[in-house]
Every structure is written in structure tokens, then in C-alpha cells.
Design a protein around this motif. Structure first.
Motif, PDB file in Angstrom:
ATOM      1  N   ALA A  25     -18.510 -85.644  -7.995  1.00 25.51           N
ATOM      2  CA  ALA A  25     -18.298 -87.042  -8.177  1.00 25.51           C
ATOM      3  C   ALA A  25     -17.425 -87.096  -9.503  1.00 25.51           C
ATOM      4  O   ALA A  25     -17.738 -86.811 -10.538  1.00 25.51           O
ATOM      5  N   PHE A  26     -16.170 -87.810  -9.146  1.00 25.60           N
ATOM      6  CA  PHE A  26     -15.175 -88.044 -10.374  1.00 25.60           C
ATOM      7  C   PHE A  26     -15.438 -89.319 -10.741  1.00 25.60           C
ATOM      8  O   PHE A  26     -15.506 -90.175  -9.825  1.00 25.60           O
ATOM      9  N   ASN A  27     -15.240 -89.791 -11.898  1.00 27.47           N
ATOM     10  CA  ASN A  27     -14.902 -90.996 -12.512  1.00 27.47           C
ATOM     11  C   ASN A  27     -14.499 -90.882 -14.109  1.00 27.47           C
ATOM     12  O   ASN A  27     -14.895 -90.366 -14.844  1.00 27.47           O
ATOM     13  N   ASP A  28     -13.092 -91.356 -13.727  1.00 31.32           N
ATOM     14  CA  ASP A  28     -12.304 -91.036 -15.388  1.00 31.32           C
ATOM     15  C   ASP A  28     -12.323 -89.636 -15.476  1.00 31.32           C
ATOM     16  O   ASP A  28     -11.726 -88.899 -14.629  1.00 31.32           O
ATOM     17  N   ASN A  29     -12.736 -89.414 -16.562  1.00 33.91           N
ATOM     18  CA  ASN A  29     -12.669 -87.809 -17.242  1.00 33.91           C
ATOM     19  C   ASN A  29     -13.976 -87.166 -17.023  1.00 33.91           C
ATOM     20  O   ASN A  29     -14.255 -86.086 -17.731  1.00 33.91           O
ATOM     21  N   LEU A  76      -8.119 -85.076 -16.269  1.00 31.36           N
ATOM     22  CA  LEU A  76      -8.664 -84.980 -14.995  1.00 31.36           C
ATOM     23  C   LEU A  76      -7.933 -85.875 -14.040  1.00 31.36           C
ATOM     24  O   LEU A  76      -7.485 -85.565 -12.945  1.00 31.36           O
ATOM     25  N   LYS A  77      -7.546 -87.122 -14.530  1.00 37.40           N
ATOM     26  CA  LYS A  77      -7.065 -88.231 -13.574  1.00 37.40           C
ATOM     27  C   LYS A  77      -5.594 -87.862 -13.104  1.00 37.40           C
ATOM     28  O   LYS A  77      -5.286 -88.058 -11.964  1.00 37.40           O
ATOM     29  N   GLN A  78      -5.199 -86.889 -13.783  1.00 38.12           N
ATOM     30  CA  GLN A  78      -3.712 -86.395 -13.318  1.00 38.12           C
ATOM     31  C   GLN A  78      -3.855 -85.165 -12.529  1.00 38.12           C
ATOM     32  O   GLN A  78      -2.680 -84.837 -11.875  1.00 38.12           O
ATOM     33  N   ALA A  79      -4.743 -84.281 -12.490  1.00 37.37           N
ATOM     34  CA  ALA A  79      -4.933 -83.312 -11.940  1.00 37.37           C
ATOM     35  C   ALA A  79      -4.624 -83.117 -10.290  1.00 37.37           C
ATOM     36  O   ALA A  79      -5.408 -84.243  -9.838  1.00 37.37           O
ATOM     37  N   LEU A 128      -6.812 -81.238  -4.416  1.00 37.85           N
ATOM     38  CA  LEU A 128      -7.656 -82.716  -4.386  1.00 37.85           C
ATOM     39  C   LEU A 128      -6.987 -83.843  -3.386  1.00 37.85           C
ATOM     40  O   LEU A 128      -7.984 -84.418  -2.859  1.00 37.85           O
ATOM     41  N   GLY A 129      -6.005 -83.442  -2.823  1.00 45.11           N
ATOM     42  CA  GLY A 129      -5.472 -84.269  -1.916  1.00 45.11           C
ATOM     43  C   GLY A 129      -5.188 -85.746  -2.299  1.00 45.11           C
ATOM     44  O   GLY A 129      -5.603 -86.478  -1.354  1.00 45.11           O
ATOM     45  N   ARG A 130      -4.986 -86.177  -3.584  1.00 45.24           N
ATOM     46  CA  ARG A 130      -4.847 -87.447  -3.905  1.00 45.24           C
ATOM     47  C   ARG A 130      -3.595 -88.085  -3.522  1.00 45.24           C
ATOM     48  O   ARG A 130      -2.612 -87.431  -3.460  1.00 45.24           O
TER      49      ARG A 130
END
Length: 182
Positions: free
Chosen positions: A39-43, A136-139, A180-182
Motif C-alpha cells: 500500500a503506497f502513500n507518498d514516499n 517512490l512517486k516517480q518510480a 507499477l503500470g501507473r
């Protein structure tokens, strides 16, 4: 309307809660397979990893020899100290970690006696980590050392959720990179 942070926490709670029920279901204990939920949130990443103990230790019973105890100690230390995911720039650090060895019925290794007199133990290892990862947000993709560190993990099922959506993938033995398929 819920904030993005509340949505991530709600979904993360649902993701993190589901493997606990799986630990009580012997059918979910498949040697060679492991599950990683993120579960991701910001960094920040909240992570749950579950695997049959045999995939990581080579045995599922309580350690019987000094060598087995050393293997358990070594694997436990590695799982607590090593980020189970990372950016390609290796920016993740472990903020908190917990490693538990669970049986299917009562939180302890559980043995089944077969007709030939041998016991087969079914125990899982469950790892929770809180990671902080700058960038992380840019990965667009992440790496995991799990399937290269543990040859017993032949299939690693990965699910994630965050403010930008959710996804899933499966890595085979030796694979480290997932998009991640963002």
C-alpha cells in the motif's frame, strides 16, 4: 468525499487483513508460492509478505539442530533489515518491521501425521514492513530481492494499491523487476 490518504488506509487495511485469514486455511499454503501486498502513500509503503516457511528456511518444523536455528535467525534478521521492495536507485529504508512464524490453526507450527509415521509441518512466515522510499512517486517500476534471495519462492504474487490506482503481477523464480503500470 474521502481524502486520498483515507482511501489508501482503508484499502491497505483490507489488503493487509486478508492474508491473516489465509493463514488459517491450509489450502492457501502452497509450497513454491508467496504473496507480497503493498500500500503506497507518498514516499511510504506498508508491506505484507507471506510465504510457507519451507520456501525461506528449507524446513517448516521448529528448528531441531543448531544449523536450523542459525538459518532461522539469519533469515529473520535479513527480513527485518532488508527492504522487500526498492526503487531502482535503492532509496527505500526500513522504518519498522515484524517477522512472525505462524501455524495454520493456532499461531504455532502445526504437524500432520501421515500413515507412514512422518510428520508434515505447515508453518508460514509473515513479514510486515513500513518503508520510506524517496523518489517512490516517480518510480514506474520497483525491484524485490525476494525471489533471488530465496530459491524456494518459485512464484511471487504481488498486489499493490495507492493514490494512483491498484495493480497486480506475478514474478517467477529469479525475477526482480515489476512495473507499477501507473
Amino acid at each position: 468525499m474521502l481524502s486520498k490518504k483515507r482511501v489508501v488506509i482503508t484499502i491497505a487495511s483490507a489488503l493487509i487483513g486478508s492474508p491473516l485469514m489465509a493463514a488459517d486455511n491450509p489450502a492457501s499454503h502452497l509450497h513454491g508460492q508467496a504473496n507480497l501486498q503493498l500500500a503506497f502513500n507518498d514516499n511510504r509503503v506498508d508491506l505484507l509478505f507471506e510465504s510457507p516457511a519451507g520456501n525461506l528456511l528449507g524446513f517448516e518444523h521448529e528448528p531441531r539442530t543448531t544449523e536450523q536455528q542459525q538459518t532461522l535467525d539469519r533469515v529473520t534478521s535479513w527480513l527485518k533489515a532488508t527492504p522487500l521492495i526498492n526503487t531502482s536507485e535503492s532509496t527505500c529504508t526500513v522504518e519498522a518491521a515484524n517477522v512472525q512464524r505462524l501455524g495454520h490453526d493456532d499461531g504455532h507450527a502445526h504437524a500432520h501425521t501421515h500413515t507412514h509415521g512422518e510428520e508434515e509441518h505447515h508453518a508460514d512466515i509473515e513479514v510486515t514492513q513500513v518503508l520510506v522510499c524517496s523518489g517512490l512517486k516517480q518510480a514506474a517500476s520497483l525491484v524485490t530481492p525476494i525471489s533471488t534471495r530465496f530459491s524456494g519462492v518459485e512464484h511471487l504474487n504481488i498486489e499493490w494499491v495507492g493514490p494512483d490506482g491498484q495493480g497486480a503481477t506475478r514474478l517467477e523464480s529469479g525475477d526482480q523487476l515489476f512495473k507499477l503500470g501507473r
